[in-house]
Design a protein around this motif. Structure first.
Motif, PDB file in Angstrom:
ATOM      1  N   ILE A 100      99.857 -24.362 -59.475  1.00 37.62           N
ATOM      2  CA  ILE A 100      99.342 -24.473 -58.115  1.00 37.62           C
ATOM      3  C   ILE A 100      99.645 -23.242 -57.272  1.00 37.62           C
ATOM      4  CG2 ILE A 100      99.268 -26.991 -58.021  1.00 37.62           C
ATOM      5  CD1 ILE A 100     101.983 -26.916 -56.624  1.00 37.62           C
ATOM      6  N   ASN A 153      91.568 -29.274 -58.418  1.00 41.68           N
ATOM      7  CA  ASN A 153      92.721 -28.758 -59.147  1.00 41.68           C
ATOM      8  C   ASN A 153      92.341 -27.599 -60.069  1.00 41.68           C
ATOM      9  OD1 ASN A 153      95.441 -28.677 -59.948  1.00 41.68           O
ATOM     10  ND2 ASN A 153      95.062 -30.030 -61.696  1.00 41.68           N
ATOM     11  N   GLU A 178      98.197 -27.382 -68.014  1.00 43.40           N
ATOM     12  CA  GLU A 178      99.458 -27.751 -67.392  1.00 43.40           C
ATOM     13  C   GLU A 178      99.411 -27.306 -65.938  1.00 43.40           C
ATOM     14  OE1 GLU A 178     102.771 -26.211 -69.522  1.00 43.40           O
ATOM     15  OE2 GLU A 178     102.307 -27.297 -71.374  1.00 43.40           O
ATOM     16  N   GLU A 179     100.115 -28.009 -65.073  1.00 37.97           N
ATOM     17  CA  GLU A 179     100.011 -27.778 -63.632  1.00 37.97           C
ATOM     18  C   GLU A 179     100.330 -26.332 -63.255  1.00 37.97           C
ATOM     19  OE1 GLU A 179     101.312 -29.999 -59.508  1.00 37.97           O
ATOM     20  OE2 GLU A 179     102.560 -30.221 -61.295  1.00 37.97           O
TER      21      GLU A 179
END
Length: 227
Positions: free
Chosen positions: A85, A111, A82-83
């Protein structure tokens, strides 16, 4: 005196010719590796995937077609399912009975979070990472085709292209051998990826199966052919 000079020159040319001819394309490639992965580890859980590439690469990592002095590296890459950042994350690295805290920086290109841990811990059995109370155990991938086999296959299949990089007794290019997956988020299949980059910025690559050594694709600039 003139005859002695001619004899000396002739002997030099003979010795030079024997030395140059004695070097195979395999030795040129091995002596001009800018990065080479020798071991590869993989692990995942419900929240993240982690890989570890162990090998050698240039101390001054410059993509310029010229290989320089190599140093050891152990590149750890963490990708969340899941993202996430954050600019950086801190996690635990465990190897046997030793545990250290490591910080990895975010790489927007793929990413993921990346860090070279070669100076932080010795890689051994029971190697794992812990982040946010979640543990990932990384296992060494014992490929049927190891890095030495892969390089041999490269030299056999790209001999003519590699020979074109030679000028007298010099190889005007640098080479890279990495492990790659089919897609950034799919690690079900792993391959060897060999790339050769010359002084002019021209490059070509070959993808090799880690299972049976078959050549799956060869790319030359924008052109790409699949086997």
């Amino acid at each position: 005196m003139f005859k002695k000079v001619l004899v000396s020159l002739a002997l030099f040319l003979v010795v030079f010719g024997v030395t140059a001819c004695g070097k195979t394309i395999d030795s040129y490639v091995l002596n001009n590796m800018a990065e080479i992965t020798k071991e590869y580890y993989f692990g995942e859980n419900d929240t993240m995937v982690a890989t570890l590439s162990v090998g050698e690469r240039e101390e001054d990592y410059l993509v310029n077609g010229q290989a320089t002095e190599l140093v050891d590296y152990s590149l750890l890459v963490i990708k969340f399912k899941e993202e996430n950042i954050a600019k950086a994350i801190v996690f635990e690295v465990k190897s046997g009975e030793v545990t250290v805290d490591v910080e990895a920086e975010y790489n927007s290109f793929n990413n993921s979070y990346m860090v070279d841990i070669v100076d932080d811990i010795t890689i051994g059995e029971d190697f794992s990472i812990v982040y946010d109370e979640q543990t990932v155990t990384l296992e060494k991938q014992n490929f049927a085709i190891d890095y030495e086999n892969a390089l041999q296959i490269v030299c056999e299949n790209l001999k003519d292209k590699l020979e074109e990089q030679k000028s007298y007794n010099h190889f005007n290019a640098e080479c890279y051998l990495r492990v790659m997956s089919e897609k950034d988020d799919d690690f079900s299949d792993l391959y060897w990826c060999f790339t050769c980059l010359n002084y002019e910025g021209e490059s070509f690559s070959v993808i090799i199966s880690t299972v049976d050594g078959s050549v799956l694709a060869i790319s030359d600039g924008e052109e790409k052919t699949t086997a």
